[in-house]
Design a protein around this motif. Structure first.
Motif, PDB file in Angstrom:
ATOM      1  N   THR A 198       0.976  -1.005   0.064  1.00 42.75           N
ATOM      2  CA  THR A 198      -0.263  -0.114  -0.002  1.00 42.75           C
ATOM      3  C   THR A 198       0.870   1.205   0.227  1.00 42.75           C
ATOM      4  N   THR A 199      -0.022   1.770  -0.796  1.00 46.61           N
ATOM      5  CA  THR A 199       1.444   3.280  -1.364  1.00 46.61           C
ATOM      6  C   THR A 199       0.700   4.487  -1.307  1.00 46.61           C
ATOM      7  N   THR A 200       0.337   5.596   0.123  1.00 50.10           N
ATOM      8  CA  THR A 200       0.146   6.949  -0.211  1.00 50.10           C
ATOM      9  C   THR A 200       0.428   7.719  -0.678  1.00 50.10           C
ATOM     10  N   LYS A 201       0.223   8.539  -1.500  1.00 49.85           N
ATOM     11  CA  LYS A 201       0.712  10.221  -1.806  1.00 49.85           C
ATOM     12  C   LYS A 201      -0.291  11.521  -1.646  1.00 49.85           C
ATOM     13  N   THR A 202       0.695  11.664  -1.152  1.00 51.72           N
ATOM     14  CA  THR A 202       0.420  13.547  -0.354  1.00 51.72           C
ATOM     15  C   THR A 202       0.880  14.214  -0.750  1.00 51.72           C
ATOM     16  N   GLY A 203       0.729  15.512  -1.335  1.00 52.60           N
ATOM     17  CA  GLY A 203       1.715  16.460  -2.110  1.00 52.60           C
ATOM     18  C   GLY A 203       1.212  17.582  -2.738  1.00 52.60           C
ATOM     19  N   LYS A 204       2.241  18.156  -2.916  1.00 50.00           N
ATOM     20  CA  LYS A 204       1.605  19.457  -4.202  1.00 50.00           C
ATOM     21  C   LYS A 204       0.872  19.170  -5.656  1.00 50.00           C
ATOM     22  N   THR A 205      -0.406  19.558  -5.782  1.00 46.53           N
ATOM     23  CA  THR A 205      -0.815  19.509  -6.724  1.00 46.53           C
ATOM     24  C   THR A 205       0.193  19.774  -8.035  1.00 46.53           C
ATOM     25  N   ASN A 206      -0.497  20.003  -8.867  1.00 49.46           N
ATOM     26  CA  ASN A 206       1.175  20.618 -10.173  1.00 49.46           C
ATOM     27  C   ASN A 206       1.304  21.519 -11.009  1.00 49.46           C
ATOM     28  N   VAL A 207      -0.107  22.193 -10.321  1.00 47.87           N
ATOM     29  CA  VAL A 207      -0.153  23.611 -10.180  1.00 47.87           C
ATOM     30  C   VAL A 207       0.489  24.204  -9.444  1.00 47.87           C
ATOM     31  N   GLY A 208       0.547  23.989  -8.670  1.00 48.65           N
ATOM     32  CA  GLY A 208       1.178  24.237  -6.726  1.00 48.65           C
ATOM     33  C   GLY A 208       2.890  23.919  -6.880  1.00 48.65           C
ATOM     34  N   ALA A 209       3.504  23.102  -7.536  1.00 45.09           N
ATOM     35  CA  ALA A 209       4.548  23.113  -7.994  1.00 45.09           C
ATOM     36  C   ALA A 209       4.819  24.336  -8.962  1.00 45.09           C
ATOM     37  N   ALA A 210       4.428  23.973 -10.062  1.00 47.53           N
ATOM     38  CA  ALA A 210       4.346  25.268 -10.763  1.00 47.53           C
ATOM     39  C   ALA A 210       5.028  27.055 -10.046  1.00 47.53           C
ATOM     40  N   LEU A 211       3.618  26.891  -9.246  1.00 45.40           N
ATOM     41  CA  LEU A 211       3.984  28.226  -8.845  1.00 45.40           C
ATOM     42  C   LEU A 211       5.108  28.254  -7.758  1.00 45.40           C
ATOM     43  N   ASP A 212       5.230  28.015  -7.182  1.00 44.28           N
ATOM     44  CA  ASP A 212       6.564  27.273  -6.429  1.00 44.28           C
ATOM     45  C   ASP A 212       7.474  27.172  -7.478  1.00 44.28           C
ATOM     46  N   ASN A 213       8.098  26.819  -8.704  1.00 50.26           N
ATOM     47  CA  ASN A 213       9.105  26.847  -9.095  1.00 50.26           C
ATOM     48  C   ASN A 213       9.444  28.457  -9.556  1.00 50.26           C
ATOM     49  N   THR A 214       8.619  28.986 -10.248  1.00 48.75           N
ATOM     50  CA  THR A 214       8.025  29.991 -10.830  1.00 48.75           C
ATOM     51  C   THR A 214       8.849  31.269  -9.664  1.00 48.75           C
ATOM     52  N   LYS A 215       8.219  30.650  -8.312  1.00 49.73           N
ATOM     53  CA  LYS A 215       8.863  32.084  -7.788  1.00 49.73           C
ATOM     54  C   LYS A 215      10.193  31.493  -7.652  1.00 49.73           C
ATOM     55  N   ASP A 216      11.165  30.779  -7.073  1.00 52.11           N
ATOM     56  CA  ASP A 216      12.220  30.438  -6.819  1.00 52.11           C
ATOM     57  C   ASP A 216      13.206  31.164  -8.495  1.00 52.11           C
ATOM     58  N   ALA A 217      12.137  30.342  -9.651  1.00 51.90           N
ATOM     59  CA  ALA A 217      12.932  31.415 -10.791  1.00 51.90           C
ATOM     60  C   ALA A 217      13.306  33.015 -11.011  1.00 51.90           C
ATOM     61  N   ALA A 218      12.359  33.439 -10.347  1.00 48.31           N
ATOM     62  CA  ALA A 218      11.705  34.711  -9.954  1.00 48.31           C
ATOM     63  C   ALA A 218      13.187  35.263  -9.120  1.00 48.31           C
ATOM     64  N   GLY A 219      12.967  34.151  -8.632  1.00 54.33           N
ATOM     65  CA  GLY A 219      14.436  35.062  -6.483  1.00 54.33           C
ATOM     66  C   GLY A 219      15.196  34.545  -7.643  1.00 54.33           C
ATOM     67  N   ASN A 220      16.209  33.700  -8.526  1.00 50.86           N
ATOM     68  CA  ASN A 220      16.963  33.625  -8.947  1.00 50.86           C
ATOM     69  C   ASN A 220      16.994  35.016 -10.508  1.00 50.86           C
ATOM     70  N   VAL A 221      16.353  35.425 -10.310  1.00 54.66           N
ATOM     71  CA  VAL A 221      16.251  36.875 -11.815  1.00 54.66           C
ATOM     72  C   VAL A 221      16.577  37.728 -10.700  1.00 54.66           C
ATOM     73  N   ALA A 222      16.361  37.821  -9.130  1.00 51.67           N
ATOM     74  CA  ALA A 222      16.020  39.396  -9.158  1.00 51.67           C
ATOM     75  C   ALA A 222      17.065  38.938  -8.355  1.00 51.67           C
ATOM     76  N   SER A 223      17.976  38.055  -8.063  1.00 57.45           N
ATOM     77  CA  SER A 223      19.282  37.786  -8.048  1.00 57.45           C
ATOM     78  C   SER A 223      20.758  37.934  -8.781  1.00 57.45           C
ATOM     79  N   LYS A 224      20.117  37.361  -9.383  1.00 59.53           N
ATOM     80  CA  LYS A 224      21.466  38.245 -10.451  1.00 59.53           C
ATOM     81  C   LYS A 224      20.800  39.085 -11.268  1.00 59.53           C
TER      82      LYS A 224
END
Length: 118
Positions: free
Chosen positions: A42-68
């Motif tokens: 039996t395996t149970t999966k919990t976590g972010k939806t694809n939309v939530g993961a994409a938003l987090d990736n976008t925030k990380d990328a925006a932070g990298n751009v701001a830093s650069k």
């Protein structure tokens, strides 16, 4: 300036979309597999939806751009400071050289006048 405004607009959109997302965790998904030997896995999966993961990736990328961008601005300021300092040194050297030439010319002129008066 335009890039900075676009970056800020993108960040505002990303944070607005992230805040609009439901905070409750996604319903856990349970998968049951029966193996060949009869045991059950039996395996149970919990976590972010694809939309939530994409938003987090976008925030990380925006932070990298701001830093650069911040690093590029800092580097540019250092370069500008060096150029200004170098120009100031050249100007002061030229002024000093001109003053020496003027003073030596004045000394020669006074020496010639003294010779003539004698």
């Amino acid at each position: 300036m335009k890039k900075t405004l676009l970056l800020l607009a993108g960040l505002a959109l990303a944070t607005t979309a992230a805040n609009a997302q439901d905070i409750t965790p996604a319903t856990p998904k349970t998968d049951v597999k029966v193996r060949d030997n009869g045991t059950v896995k039996t395996t149970t999966k919990t976590g972010k939806t694809n939309v939530g993961a994409a938003l987090d990736n976008t925030k990380d990328a925006a932070g990298n751009v701001a830093s650069k961008t911040g690093s590029a601005v800092k580097r540019g300021a250092k370069k500008t400071g060096r150029v200004v300092k170098k120009g100031a040194n050249k100007t002061s050297n030229a002024v000093r050289g001109g003053a020496q030439k003027t003073s030596s010319a004045a000394k020669e002129g006074t020496n010639k006048l003294e010779e003539k008066t004698e």
